[in-house]
Design an enzyme around this catalytic site. Structure first.
Site, PDB file in Angstrom:
ATOM      1  N   LYS A 194       0.939  -1.149  -0.095  1.00 24.02           N
ATOM      2  CA  LYS A 194       0.002  -0.290   0.231  1.00 24.02           C
ATOM      3  C   LYS A 194       0.834   1.310  -0.258  1.00 24.02           C
ATOM      4  CE  LYS A 194      -3.698   3.011   2.109  1.00 24.02           C
ATOM      5  NZ  LYS A 194      -4.281   2.243   3.967  1.00 24.02           N
ATOM      6  N   GLU A 200      10.215  -5.065   4.293  1.00 23.04           N
ATOM      7  CA  GLU A 200      10.387  -6.158   4.146  1.00 23.04           C
ATOM      8  C   GLU A 200      10.136  -6.791   2.456  1.00 23.04           C
ATOM      9  OE1 GLU A 200       8.878  -5.050   6.434  1.00 23.04           O
ATOM     10  OE2 GLU A 200       8.809  -6.438   7.910  1.00 23.04           O
ATOM     11  N   GLY A 245      -5.047  -1.709   4.636  1.00 22.32           N
ATOM     12  CA  GLY A 245      -4.172  -3.015   4.505  1.00 22.32           C
ATOM     13  C   GLY A 245      -4.538  -4.236   4.957  1.00 22.32           C
ATOM     14  N   ARG A 246      -5.350  -3.961   5.739  1.00 20.22           N
ATOM     15  CA  ARG A 246      -5.302  -5.464   6.270  1.00 20.22           C
ATOM     16  C   ARG A 246      -7.761  -5.726   5.895  1.00 20.22           C
ATOM     17  NH1 ARG A 246      -4.998  -1.752   9.873  1.00 20.22           N
ATOM     18  NH2 ARG A 246      -6.515  -1.141  11.379  1.00 20.22           N
ATOM     19  N   GLU A 331      -4.936  -6.837  14.654  1.00 19.33           N
ATOM     20  CA  GLU A 331      -4.104  -5.396  14.613  1.00 19.33           C
ATOM     21  C   GLU A 331      -5.505  -4.219  14.538  1.00 19.33           C
ATOM     22  OE1 GLU A 331      -0.172  -4.356  11.923  1.00 19.33           O
ATOM     23  OE2 GLU A 331      -2.254  -3.873  10.064  1.00 19.33           O
ATOM     24  N   HIS A 362      -5.597 -32.908  17.494  1.00 18.36           N
ATOM     25  CA  HIS A 362      -4.077 -33.228  17.524  1.00 18.36           C
ATOM     26  C   HIS A 362      -3.034 -32.633  17.981  1.00 18.36           C
ATOM     27  CE1 HIS A 362      -5.955 -36.785  15.878  1.00 18.36           C
ATOM     28  NE2 HIS A 362      -6.675 -36.572  15.409  1.00 18.36           N
ATOM     29  N   LYS A 490       9.141  -0.473  14.155  1.00 17.74           N
ATOM     30  CA  LYS A 490       9.503  -0.558  12.704  1.00 17.74           C
ATOM     31  C   LYS A 490      10.849   0.957  12.849  1.00 17.74           C
ATOM     32  CE  LYS A 490       5.267  -1.177   9.877  1.00 17.74           C
ATOM     33  NZ  LYS A 490       4.092  -0.769   9.218  1.00 17.74           N
TER      34      LYS A 490
HETATM   35  O1  F6P Z   1       1.990  -4.561   9.713  1.00 22.13           O
HETATM   36  C1  F6P Z   1       1.576  -3.324   9.598  1.00 22.13           C
HETATM   37  C2  F6P Z   1       1.138  -2.545   8.361  1.00 22.13           C
HETATM   38  O2  F6P Z   1       1.303  -1.905   8.254  1.00 22.13           O
HETATM   39  C3  F6P Z   1       0.068  -3.564   8.143  1.00 22.13           C
HETATM   40  O3  F6P Z   1      -0.954  -2.487   8.010  1.00 22.13           O
HETATM   41  C4  F6P Z   1       0.270  -4.190   6.481  1.00 22.13           C
HETATM   42  O4  F6P Z   1      -0.945  -4.657   6.111  1.00 22.13           O
HETATM   43  C5  F6P Z   1       1.111  -4.618   6.637  1.00 22.13           C
HETATM   44  O5  F6P Z   1       2.248  -3.153   7.254  1.00 22.13           O
HETATM   45  C6  F6P Z   1       2.092  -4.149   4.724  1.00 22.13           C
HETATM   46  O6  F6P Z   1       1.975  -2.575   4.690  1.00 22.13           O
HETATM   47  P1  F6P Z   1       2.124  -1.807   3.203  1.00 22.13           P
HETATM   48  O7  F6P Z   1       1.370  -2.339   2.470  1.00 22.13           O
HETATM   49  O8  F6P Z   1       2.092  -1.231   3.313  1.00 22.13           O
HETATM   50  O9  F6P Z   1       3.292  -2.367   2.587  1.00 22.13           O
END
Ligand code: F6P
Length: 522
Positions: A194, A200, A245-246, A331, A362, A490
């Site tokens: 987003k 990452e 995002g979620r 979240e 199990h 972060k």
């Molecule tokens: O974990 C924090 C967060 O901001 C989430 O809300 C989001 O889904 C994820 O990181 C990934 O963010 P982005 O889509 O901006 O890479």
């Protein structure tokens, strides 16, 4: 104290009174007292029905929670949500994920449909060209879980001959696995973020870009950043800041699904979600499935004191649902303050955990049956056609029903002892073992069923969880759409990185972190 605060306080007093009445109640006694209990506590929505009769709740308790929902202005907040008003008050944003699911918008053309049309055309081009046999989807959190759940759940609707790989973790093993055995010349890389700033995802994307994929596409709410990073503008699929995002799996975040699923399947999922949106938007609280389910979640947590619940799909194809729901729920609602910034008096979120049944049986069901603390369980079954050997169908249902029943009915020490003696065991040995083979029972669960594992039902199920999460947030008086709690870690990771890459550690580190930096720096 405002009139609203007074109304909330009164509503909580009533909820607490009902909880005190029901806390020690025996579930089996509640059934005995009301022959219509199953009907009274069963609710239906499109593609989904739920039975809350094995929860320690009744009509009077539901009424008290309904009054609490009134005091919390559930109707008003729901209207704000669907009216596109700013409900994410700390970021000044609407939360219009539901707008991504209006499949026949009045006037037809808008930003949402235009992007959806571009996704369709792109998917067709990629899938039909014969030039690609693999897709690599890179994203994390909300830019990762949704497409994974969808592609896993709808395996029956996948196009043949397209391999899909995901990588999210910044541990390089993940992205190394993602490219393993693939031919870069026949691979499409899809970078999903987003913000297009997530460490990452960008680290993984840079690695895969250097590997040389044939084409790179992006899904993002920051298209200019994707273009600056090197994605061709025509291969950037935008979404908008009003998609959290979620809550974003309904957007271009699911480009990988649009390509990997056969024609029309993703759209059918949107239609199913839209059906759930309509149910949630138009049904009064007392018959509204996501709202009732939120009430039960809140009741178990705040009234009865159970801090977690186990989400157990008795459907292999829904095995990733708990992972997706973890982010959605925790979240969204794992907050410490109200919308106005006042400290919460009670928790706003349970811990969500779980894996697919029967595997879960199990693993940790020992604790669910005999552990000291009660953990409410949410069982989900697929009531429709099943994949694989037909003889398995009854077995999966038998197990789901048996677990819910065993949690509730339990087994007394006398029963356990009598059973052992009936097998020929000595009285002394039976007495010794009886405590270990006793089940307290009286443990709560919900049983839900989707009508079949169709794209529509999956869409409805995922939208159900979104609306339930929103309702729980309203009952708690919080903003469910921000996530400031992820920021501090972060920031600190960014600050520690130079030292771990060989630079000089900051002088103000705490001794423990400083010692670990010395040990782990490269
Ligand atoms: O974990 C924090 C967060 O901001 C989430 O809300 C989001 O889904 C994820 O990181 C990934 O963010 P982005 O889509 O901006 O890479």
């Amino acid at each position: 104290m405002s009139a609203n605060d007074i109304a909330m306080k009164q509503a909580w007093t009533q909820v607490a009174a009902e909880a005190a009445r029901l806390k020690g109640a025996k579930l089996l006694d509640l059934f005995a007292a009301d022959p219509k209990r199953v009907e009274a506590l069963s609710f239906a929505a499109p593609h989904l029905n739920a039975d809350f009769s094995k929860q320690r709740i009744d009509g009077a308790a539901m009424n008290a929670i309904g009054a609490l929902a009134g005091a919390a202005d559930f109707d008003g907040w729901r209207a704000k949500l669907f009216g596109g008003e700013i409900v994410n008050t700390t970021e000044g944003r609407a939360a219009k994920h539901w707008a991504l699911r209006i499949t026949d918008p009045p006037g037809g053309d808008n930003d949402v449909t235009r992007v959806l049309d571009r996704m369709h055309a792109f998917a067709h081009e990629i899938a039909e060209s014969g030039d690609f046999d693999a897709l690599i989807h890179l994203g994390i959190g909300g830019s990762d879980f949704g497409p994974r759940v969808v592609l896993d759940a709808l395996k029956a609707h996948r196009r043949p001959n397209i391999t899909v790989r995901f990588a999210a973790n910044v541990d390089g093993a993940d992205v190394a696995d993602a490219i393993e055995g693939l031919d870069p010349r026949r691979t499409l890389l899809i970078v999903v973020s987003k913000t297009f700033t997530t460490q990452e995802t960008l680290a993984n994307a840079e690695f895969v870009r250097a590997w040389g994929p044939a084409r790179i596409a992006a899904a993002t709410a920051a298209p200019e950043k994707a273009v600056a990073w090197g994605v061709a503008a025509e291969d950037v699929f935008p979404f908008w800041d009003w998609v959290g995002g979620r809550y974003s799996l309904w957007s271009s975040v699911s480009l990988v699904c649009e390509i990997a699923l056969t024609h029309g399947v993703f759209f059918r999922m949107l239609e199913g979600a839209e059906e759930m949106d309509n149910h949630f938007r138009d049904t009064p609280f007392t018959q509204n499935l996501p709202a009732i389910s939120a009430a039960v979640q809140m009741w178990n947590r705040e009234a009865l004191g159970h801090g977690s619940y186990a989400l157990i799909p008795y459907a292999e194809r829904l095995r990733l649902l708990p992972t997706w729901a973890q982010q959605l729920e925790m979240e969204s609602n794992g907050k410490g303050v109200t919308r106005d910034g006042a400290s919460l008096e009670r928790s706003s979120c349970a811990v969500t955990w779980g894996v697919a049944g029967t595997n879960a049986q199990h693993s940790f069901f020992q604790l669910l049956h005999q552990g000291v603390e009660e953990v409410p369980v949410e069982f989900i079954v697929n009531a429709g056609a099943q994949e694989g050997p037909p003889s398995h169908r009854a077995k999966v249902y038998a197990n789901a029903l048996a677990q819910a029943r065993a949690l509730m009915v339990g087994k007394t020490a006398a029963q356990a002892k009598a059973e052992m003696i009936a097998t020929g065991m000595s009285e002394a040995e039976a007495v010794r073992l009886a405590p270990h083979r006793t089940f307290t029972g009286n443990r709560a669960s919900t049983l839900m069923a989707i009508d079949e594992l169709s794209p529509e039902a999956l869409g409805a199920l995922l939208a159900f969880y979104e609306h339930r999460t929103f309702t729980e947030g309203v009952l708690a008086g919080i903003n469910s759409f921000d996530q400031w709690g992820v920021e501090l870690g972060k920031e600190m990771a960014n600050a520690l990185l130079p030292a771990l890459e060989g630079g000089t550690p900051a002088a103000d580190l705490d001794p423990s972190t400083a010692a670990w930096v010395r040990q782990l720096r490269t």
